[in-house]
Structure formats: C-alpha cells, structure tokens
Design a protein around this motif. Structure first.
Motif: not given
Ligand SMILES: Nc1ncnc2c1ncn2[C@@H]1O[C@H](COP(=O)(O)OP(=O)(O)OP(=O)(O)O)[C@@H](O)[C@H]1O
Length: 301
Positions: A13, A16, A40-41, A159
């Motif tokens: 993204f 990142k 984590a993603g 979740e």
């Molecule tokens: N559409 C988007 N645009 C920019 N950054 C994004 C987008 N979607 C996710 N991110 C970024 O990607 C990274 C991973 O996000 P993600 O929601 O996949 O993590 P996660 O493991 O599900 O987290 P959580 O346990 O907090 O829900 C984060 O830094 C988030 O800010």
C-alpha cells in the motif's frame, strides 16, 4: 489436497510492503487459524482470497483455480463472514436469507430447503422475530448461515468472535467445529485460546511473511520449552533437591524448575536417578507445556 494455496503473494500500500511473499496451503476439510499482530496483513490477505483486493504479484488458487480481483465465479466457491456483519434489521432471518439466496442465484425450489437446513445448523428459530432484536451471537450465527447458503468450499471468517462474550464465543466456536465436513474454514483472530481450541492448522503472520505454519501439535513439539518442574513434599526437600541438581536456589515453595538441553528422555532418567540415590522423591514431575501464546511470542519476537 489443498483447497486454498497462496504462492509468493506480495502486496504494497503505497511505500508500505504489507505482504512480502506469503506462501501457504490449507488442506480441504480443515480449520486454519490465521493469527498475527495488529496491521500484520490478515484482513488484506483474506480480501485477496475473496477477490476483493488486488494482488501485486504471486498467485492465489482456490480448488486449483486462480483468483482474480473481482472474479465472481471463484467468489461463489467462498463464503465470507466479516467481524461485525451488517443486516437489514427489519427483516426476519428467513426473509434475509431468501434475499441473499436470490441475489446469488439459488433456485426458488432449493432455496427454501437450504434456508431451513442452515437455520437449523446455526440453531436459529424459524419464526417472525426480526433481526434488530438479535444478540451479537445470534447475528454472528446468522452470518454463518448466510455465508454457507451457497455450499461454499471455503469459509473465510475475519475475527468472528471478537465482538462476542465468553458464552457467545464458546457457542460460536462449537458451531465452527460442527461445520467440519461441510466446508473448509479459515479464520483470523487475536484470541489465541480460540485458535488452540478448534484449529487443525495455525499460521502466524509476522513482518509480511508466514513465520510459522503447521498443525498445533507439531508447533508445540517444535517450540516446546526445555523445562521440567519437580514438586516435593516440603520446602526443605525441594531445597536439598535444588542443591543436588546443581541449582543454587529453588523456585518459591516446593518446586524446582530444571532447564535442560538435549533429549528429554535421557535428562529425565539421569535426574530421577540422582534424586533417588539421595532419597529425594518428587511428588510430581511435569514437562513444561507450551501454549500458542508462547509460540506466538517466540515467533514474533
Ligand atoms: N486500502 C488500504 N490502503 C492503505 N493501507 C491499507 C489499506 N488496507 C490496509 N492497509 C494497511 O495495511 C496494513 C495491514 O492491514 P490489515 O487490515 O490487513 O491488517 P490486520 O492484520 O487485519 O490487522 P488487525 O488485526 O488490526 O485487523 C495496515 O498497516 C493497514 O493500515
């Protein structure tokens, strides 16, 4: 056979790099617990599996067929339950599921039977009660009924227990377990005890890659702590045992904790012989158990 395969999947993204080459498989019929710290993603990975997010490079296959962003054909093989599903609260579950079934093209004849079967599986009554009066647990169960309506080969739950109280969570986990045989389940969560309770396989996502990916039993063996805890009848006996075993101090009260390297069987035999020669008989002896939290902390350190 693997129902889901990810091969070197990468995702950025902006600057990142969220996924740095994610590779794993989920065997058909299993429950896969997907864990990782915040950001984590996990959600990004799940959205890519669902074809709701673009993949920068790499491949995702469901039942051997490649997932493309926005491809509704593959989507039909996958059911999805978000963390907090949204509903039209004025509808009854049957009305809501009828609408979902019509939108996904299930024939009218099949739909009614399927809805009744699904409501029975998720233990929701078929009556005139409207969804807006439902508890969160009931809404989550209705979400499963909706996600399974189309006989998906794969069920993705993001979740699913995070908004539920302990009883609701326990009931929901029982429901997921009961779906074994009906579909394959991938679910993400921060609640590691939930993963320990129902998962066949665990994937730990950290720093853009899967740091651990195996059955829970194999992970526990791989990350087992090399520690034996002896308990003695009195503090005095424990103190003597600690000295004989070359430890300057023993754990408070009646326990002695022994750190060791090497083969458990050989160490345990040697230590027991040493204690027996000094007539110091432990009243219990336990190899320290490793739980998923220990493994998670070690893998993500
Ligand atoms: N559409 C988007 N645009 C920019 N950054 C994004 C987008 N979607 C996710 N991110 C970024 O990607 C990274 C991973 O996000 P993600 O929601 O996949 O993590 P996660 O493991 O599900 O987290 P959580 O346990 O907090 O829900 C984060 O830094 C988030 O800010």
């Amino acid at each position: 056979m693997a129902i889901l395969e990810l091969h070197d999947v990468k995702k950025n993204f902006g600057d990142k790099q969220v996924l740095k080459g994610l590779t794993f498989e989920v065997p058909e019929g299993s429950i896969f617990g997907f864990v990782g710290e915040n950001s984590a993603g996990k959600t990004t990975t799940m959205k890519m599996i669902l074809g709701l997010e673009t993949i920068d490079s790499g491949q995702i296959l469901i039942d051997g067929k490649r997932v493309h962003y926005g491809n509704s054909l593959i989507n039909r093989m996958v059911g999805y339950l978000p963390d907090v599903p949204k509903y039209y609260g004025y509808m009854t579950p049957k009305e809501y599921l009828t609408l979902c079934g019509q939108l996904t093209g299930i024939s009218k004849n099949d739909l009614s039977d399927r809805i009744e079967k699904m409501l029975k599986i998720v233990d929701l009554p078929i009556n005139k009660h409207r969804i807006h009066g439902f508890s969160r647990g009931m809404k989550q169960r209705l979400g499963i009924a909706q996600a399974l309506l189309n006989h998906p080969k794969l069920l993705i739950c993001d979740e699913p227990t995070s908004a539920l109280d302990p009883i609701g969570r326990s009931e929901f986990l029982n429901l997921l377990t009961s779906l074994k045989g009906e579909t394959t389940i991938v679910f993400s969560t921060h609640i590691l005890t939930d993963v320990e309770r129902i998962s066949d396989y665990v994937g730990i996502l950290h720093d853009g890659v899967l740091k651990a990916n195996d059955s829970l039993d194999n992970l526990k063996t791989q990350y087992a702590k090399s520690q034996i805890i002896f308990e003695f009848i009195s503090e005095d006996t424990a103190e003597k045992a600690a000295q004989i075993l070359g430890k300057n101090s023993h754990n408070n009260q009646k326990q002695v904790i022994l750190n060791y390297t090497g083969d458990y069987q050989i160490i345990a035999e040697t230590v027991l012989n040493t204690l027996l020669q000094s007539h110091l008989i432990p009243i219990s002896m336990n190899r320290q158990k490793t739980n998923l939290e220990d493994i998670f902390m070690e893998v993500t350190a």
